[in-house]
Design a protein around this motif. Structure first.
Motif, mmCIF file in Angstrom:
data_model
loop_
_atom_site.group_PDB
_atom_site.id
_atom_site.type_symbol
_atom_site.label_atom_id
_atom_site.label_comp_id
_atom_site.label_asym_id
_atom_site.label_seq_id
_atom_site.Cartn_x
_atom_site.Cartn_y
_atom_site.Cartn_z
ATOM 1 N N SER A 3 0.872 -0.799 0.055
ATOM 2 C CA SER A 3 -0.090 0.049 0.025
ATOM 3 C C SER A 3 0.992 1.232 -0.212
ATOM 4 O O SER A 3 2.219 1.219 0.400
ATOM 5 N N ARG A 4 0.298 2.188 -0.406
ATOM 6 C CA ARG A 4 1.217 3.457 -0.468
ATOM 7 C C ARG A 4 1.293 4.008 0.765
ATOM 8 O O ARG A 4 2.158 4.839 1.084
ATOM 9 N N GLY A 5 0.324 3.698 1.796
ATOM 10 C CA GLY A 5 0.375 4.122 2.852
ATOM 11 C C GLY A 5 0.043 5.692 3.129
ATOM 12 O O GLY A 5 1.078 6.570 3.498
ATOM 13 N N GLY A 6 -1.076 6.161 3.054
ATOM 14 C CA GLY A 6 -1.466 7.768 2.864
ATOM 15 C C GLY A 6 -1.099 8.319 4.079
ATOM 16 O O GLY A 6 -1.956 8.408 4.962
ATOM 17 N N GLY A 7 0.153 8.567 4.367
ATOM 18 C CA GLY A 7 0.623 9.496 5.649
ATOM 19 C C GLY A 7 0.597 8.644 7.128
ATOM 20 O O GLY A 7 0.359 9.129 8.056
ATOM 21 N N MET A 8 0.537 7.287 6.852
ATOM 22 C CA MET A 8 0.417 6.415 7.933
ATOM 23 C C MET A 8 1.852 6.413 8.821
ATOM 24 O O MET A 8 2.909 6.621 8.105
ATOM 25 N N SER A 9 1.733 6.532 10.256
ATOM 26 C CA SER A 9 2.991 6.440 10.798
ATOM 27 C C SER A 9 3.279 5.024 11.143
ATOM 28 O O SER A 9 2.589 4.445 11.766
ATOM 29 N N GLY A 10 4.741 4.933 10.654
ATOM 30 C CA GLY A 10 5.307 3.540 11.085
ATOM 31 C C GLY A 10 4.956 2.379 10.190
ATOM 32 O O GLY A 10 4.104 2.531 9.356
ATOM 33 N N ALA A 11 5.472 1.463 10.169
ATOM 34 C CA ALA A 11 5.258 0.187 9.626
ATOM 35 C C ALA A 11 4.140 -0.543 9.878
ATOM 36 O O ALA A 11 3.890 -0.394 11.168
ATOM 37 N N ALA A 12 3.462 -1.140 9.265
ATOM 38 C CA ALA A 12 2.471 -1.912 9.728
ATOM 39 C C ALA A 12 2.839 -2.867 10.774
ATOM 40 O O ALA A 12 3.812 -3.544 10.712
ATOM 41 N N SER A 13 1.627 -3.185 11.725
ATOM 42 C CA SER A 13 2.095 -4.025 12.669
ATOM 43 C C SER A 13 0.561 -4.769 13.051
ATOM 44 O O SER A 13 -0.475 -4.024 12.814
ATOM 45 N N ARG A 14 0.555 -5.566 14.071
ATOM 46 C CA ARG A 14 -0.714 -6.059 14.539
ATOM 47 C C ARG A 14 -1.362 -5.404 15.351
ATOM 48 O O ARG A 14 -2.473 -5.424 15.736
ATOM 49 N N LEU A 63 -4.766 -8.570 8.987
ATOM 50 C CA LEU A 63 -6.106 -7.981 9.497
ATOM 51 C C LEU A 63 -6.101 -6.714 10.077
ATOM 52 O O LEU A 63 -6.889 -5.720 9.720
ATOM 53 N N ALA A 64 -4.864 -6.418 10.861
ATOM 54 C CA ALA A 64 -4.793 -4.897 11.266
ATOM 55 C C ALA A 64 -4.876 -4.033 9.955
ATOM 56 O O ALA A 64 -5.462 -2.872 10.037
ATOM 57 N N GLN A 65 -4.128 -4.407 8.790
ATOM 58 C CA GLN A 65 -3.853 -3.445 7.688
ATOM 59 C C GLN A 65 -5.297 -3.439 7.065
ATOM 60 O O GLN A 65 -5.811 -2.317 6.790
ATOM 61 N N ALA A 66 -5.958 -4.625 7.046
ATOM 62 C CA ALA A 66 -7.212 -4.605 6.397
ATOM 63 C C ALA A 66 -8.261 -3.498 7.183
ATOM 64 O O ALA A 66 -8.942 -2.805 6.372
ATOM 65 N N PHE A 67 -8.028 -3.654 8.558
ATOM 66 C CA PHE A 67 -8.845 -2.771 9.201
ATOM 67 C C PHE A 67 -8.585 -1.133 9.171
ATOM 68 O O PHE A 67 -9.371 -0.313 8.804
ATOM 69 N N VAL A 68 -7.183 -0.866 9.165
ATOM 70 C CA VAL A 68 -6.783 0.408 8.840
ATOM 71 C C VAL A 68 -6.928 1.143 7.488
ATOM 72 O O VAL A 68 -7.553 1.990 7.539
ATOM 73 N N GLU A 69 -6.577 0.007 6.453
ATOM 74 C CA GLU A 69 -6.700 0.726 5.249
ATOM 75 C C GLU A 69 -8.410 0.915 4.807
ATOM 76 O O GLU A 69 -8.754 1.539 4.195
ATOM 77 N N GLY A 70 -9.356 -0.053 5.593
ATOM 78 C CA GLY A 70 -10.613 0.000 5.104
ATOM 79 C C GLY A 70 -11.385 1.118 5.885
ATOM 80 O O GLY A 70 -12.662 1.791 5.707
ATOM 81 N N SER A 71 -10.664 1.679 7.166
ATOM 82 C CA SER A 71 -11.324 2.458 8.066
ATOM 83 C C SER A 71 -10.816 4.020 8.250
ATOM 84 O O SER A 71 -11.433 4.914 8.754
#
Length: 109
Positions: A3-14, A63-71
């Motif tokens: 994902s491009r990570g639109g301004g998310m802080s830090g790498a994906a984690s659980r 699952l964490a990524q799906a939640f963040v990217e979807g929400s």
């Protein structure tokens, strides 16, 4: 797929940090919105200044990524918009920013 990570802080984690959860919210209020994402654990602590620290731990990074990217941008608890970001993995020591050196770098005289 990265994902491009639109301004998310830090790498994906659980672990996902929820910022701005209203003080009247309960863990159940948060959990009820996460039921689509498997077995989620929510930790919430109320600070003395009235703010709430809240984090959700998912079964997997996916699952964490799906939640963040979807929400992201539309997640709300008790009608209040909540910011989402990944918590740093607890293995890593916190990165303290040191303000000591700032003076030296800007002395170009």
């Amino acid at each position: 797929a990265h994902s491009r990570g639109g301004g998310m802080s830090g790498a994906a984690s659980r672990d996902v940090k929820l910022s701005g959860v209203p003080a009247r919210a309960t863990e159940a209020d948060v959990l009820s919105q996460l039921s689509d994402y498997g077995d989620v654990r929510v930790r919430m602590s109320h600070r003395r200044d009235g703010s709430v620290e809240c984090a959700a731990s998912f079964e997997s990074v996916e699952l964490a990524q799906a939640f963040v990217e979807g929400s992201v941008g539309e997640f709300a608890v008790c009608g209040v918009a909540v910011d989402l970001g990944y918590s740093e993995p607890s293995r890593a020591p916190p990165q303290w920013r040191t303000h000591r050196r700032e003076g030296e770098a800007s002395r170009e005289a």
